[in-house]
Scaffold this motif. Structure first.
Motif, mmCIF file in Angstrom:
data_model
loop_
_atom_site.group_PDB
_atom_site.id
_atom_site.type_symbol
_atom_site.label_atom_id
_atom_site.label_comp_id
_atom_site.label_asym_id
_atom_site.label_seq_id
_atom_site.Cartn_x
_atom_site.Cartn_y
_atom_site.Cartn_z
ATOM 1 N N TYR A 111 13.524 -8.433 -0.772
ATOM 2 C CA TYR A 111 14.041 -8.241 0.583
ATOM 3 C C TYR A 111 15.570 -8.083 0.578
ATOM 4 N N ILE A 112 16.255 -8.857 -0.247
ATOM 5 C CA ILE A 112 17.713 -8.750 -0.330
ATOM 6 C C ILE A 112 18.112 -7.362 -0.830
ATOM 7 N N VAL A 113 17.426 -6.882 -1.869
ATOM 8 C CA VAL A 113 17.694 -5.536 -2.377
ATOM 9 C C VAL A 113 17.393 -4.502 -1.297
ATOM 10 N N GLY A 114 16.314 -4.699 -0.569
ATOM 11 C CA GLY A 114 15.962 -3.779 0.510
ATOM 12 C C GLY A 114 16.996 -3.750 1.611
ATOM 13 N N ILE A 115 17.543 -4.908 1.938
ATOM 14 C CA ILE A 115 18.580 -4.969 2.969
ATOM 15 C C ILE A 115 19.830 -4.235 2.497
ATOM 16 N N ILE A 116 20.186 -4.441 1.247
ATOM 17 C CA ILE A 116 21.356 -3.742 0.699
ATOM 18 C C ILE A 116 21.121 -2.231 0.692
ATOM 19 N N LEU B 81 3.899 -17.401 6.163
ATOM 20 C CA LEU B 81 4.587 -17.860 7.368
ATOM 21 C C LEU B 81 5.988 -18.398 7.117
ATOM 22 N N THR B 82 6.192 -19.047 5.971
ATOM 23 C CA THR B 82 7.457 -19.757 5.755
ATOM 24 C C THR B 82 8.238 -19.266 4.549
ATOM 25 N N SER B 83 7.851 -18.152 3.983
ATOM 26 C CA SER B 83 8.469 -17.626 2.769
ATOM 27 C C SER B 83 8.283 -18.644 1.641
ATOM 28 N N PHE B 84 9.345 -19.051 0.987
ATOM 29 C CA PHE B 84 9.194 -19.947 -0.159
ATOM 30 C C PHE B 84 9.200 -21.422 0.214
ATOM 31 N N VAL B 85 9.497 -21.756 1.456
ATOM 32 C CA VAL B 85 9.639 -23.156 1.865
ATOM 33 C C VAL B 85 8.302 -23.906 1.806
ATOM 34 N N GLY B 86 7.239 -23.320 2.323
ATOM 35 C CA GLY B 86 5.926 -23.971 2.317
ATOM 36 C C GLY B 86 5.406 -24.255 0.913
ATOM 37 N N VAL C 197 21.192 0.815 3.798
ATOM 38 C CA VAL C 197 22.300 1.711 4.119
ATOM 39 C C VAL C 197 21.889 3.152 3.834
ATOM 40 N N ILE C 198 21.082 3.362 2.797
ATOM 41 C CA ILE C 198 20.634 4.724 2.476
ATOM 42 C C ILE C 198 19.158 4.921 2.829
ATOM 43 N N VAL C 199 18.669 4.205 3.790
ATOM 44 C CA VAL C 199 17.353 4.334 4.432
ATOM 45 C C VAL C 199 16.181 3.897 3.542
ATOM 46 N N ILE C 200 16.274 4.037 2.244
ATOM 47 C CA ILE C 200 15.139 3.676 1.386
ATOM 48 C C ILE C 200 14.849 2.174 1.432
ATOM 49 N N GLY C 201 15.846 1.375 1.760
ATOM 50 C CA GLY C 201 15.662 -0.067 1.848
ATOM 51 C C GLY C 201 14.679 -0.475 2.920
ATOM 52 N N VAL C 202 14.619 0.296 3.993
ATOM 53 C CA VAL C 202 13.659 0.011 5.065
ATOM 54 C C VAL C 202 12.241 0.134 4.529
ATOM 55 N N ALA D 164 2.606 -19.468 -6.197
ATOM 56 C CA ALA D 164 2.979 -19.004 -4.856
ATOM 57 C C ALA D 164 4.488 -19.075 -4.654
ATOM 58 N N LEU D 165 5.104 -20.141 -5.142
ATOM 59 C CA LEU D 165 6.554 -20.302 -5.018
ATOM 60 C C LEU D 165 7.286 -19.198 -5.772
ATOM 61 N N ASN D 166 6.879 -18.927 -6.996
ATOM 62 C CA ASN D 166 7.515 -17.868 -7.785
ATOM 63 C C ASN D 166 7.378 -16.509 -7.098
ATOM 64 N N PHE D 167 6.203 -16.227 -6.547
ATOM 65 C CA PHE D 167 5.995 -14.956 -5.873
ATOM 66 C C PHE D 167 6.864 -14.844 -4.629
ATOM 67 N N GLN D 168 6.957 -15.905 -3.854
ATOM 68 C CA GLN D 168 7.764 -15.859 -2.637
ATOM 69 C C GLN D 168 9.246 -15.725 -2.955
ATOM 70 N N ILE D 169 9.711 -16.354 -4.031
ATOM 71 C CA ILE D 169 11.105 -16.183 -4.454
ATOM 72 C C ILE D 169 11.347 -14.734 -4.875
ATOM 73 N N THR D 170 10.380 -14.155 -5.577
ATOM 74 C CA THR D 170 10.487 -12.748 -5.962
ATOM 75 C C THR D 170 10.584 -11.862 -4.723
ATOM 76 N N LEU D 171 9.773 -12.147 -3.713
ATOM 77 C CA LEU D 171 9.835 -11.364 -2.472
ATOM 78 C C LEU D 171 11.191 -11.497 -1.781
ATOM 79 N N VAL D 172 11.785 -12.677 -1.836
ATOM 80 C CA VAL D 172 13.118 -12.853 -1.241
ATOM 81 C C VAL D 172 14.117 -11.947 -1.948
#
Length: 126
Positions: A76-81, A36-41, A84-89, A65-73
């Motif tokens: 997600y940043i790489v995916g957003i970048i 629910l809260t990404s790495f904050v919780g 542009v070439i659709v694979i990020g979605v 849990a914190l390490n895993f959520q930071i990894t997911l962040v």
């Protein structure tokens, strides 16, 4: 002499190495808050409990849990970048699905008193 006089008392139950229910519940909450809260919780739970006992179950699982959520962040940043070439979605969709499934598995394991390690996580918090 009665037959009950020779019977010895049963041995005491083995000492449980399992974490107390309160710690298991807090570890469960740390994993589920990540959904629910990404790495904050998990960060809040780790900060609250980090000074209580350095090797306690809740500290270990909230760090995991914190390490895993930071990894997911980071994913997600790489995916957003890369969107542009659709694979990020697709990367973000897979990361979201993996995050949901793995966090639920971790929460169930933590509630059972088993230490769970995520299959992929950058261990920034040691």
């Amino acid at each position: 002499m009665s037959e009950f006089e020779n019977v010895t008392a049963p041995p005491p139950p083995p000492a449980s190495s399992q974490a107390p229910q309160e710690e298991r519940t807090m570890a469960l909450v740390a994993h589920l808050l990540g959904i629910l809260t990404s790495f904050v919780g998990p960060l809040i739970i780790w900060l609250i409990n980090k000074d209580k006992a350095p090797n306690s179950f809740v500290v270990d699982q909230s760090k995991e849990a914190l390490n895993f959520q930071i990894t997911l962040v980071f994913v997600y940043i790489v995916g957003i970048i890369l969107s542009v070439i659709v694979i990020g979605v697709f990367i973000n969709m897979l990361a979201g699905l993996a995050g949901l499934i793995l966090a639920i598995i971790a929460a169930v394991k933590a509630n059972n008193g088993e230490a769970y390690r995520y299959p992929f996580a950058i261990r920034l918090i040691k």
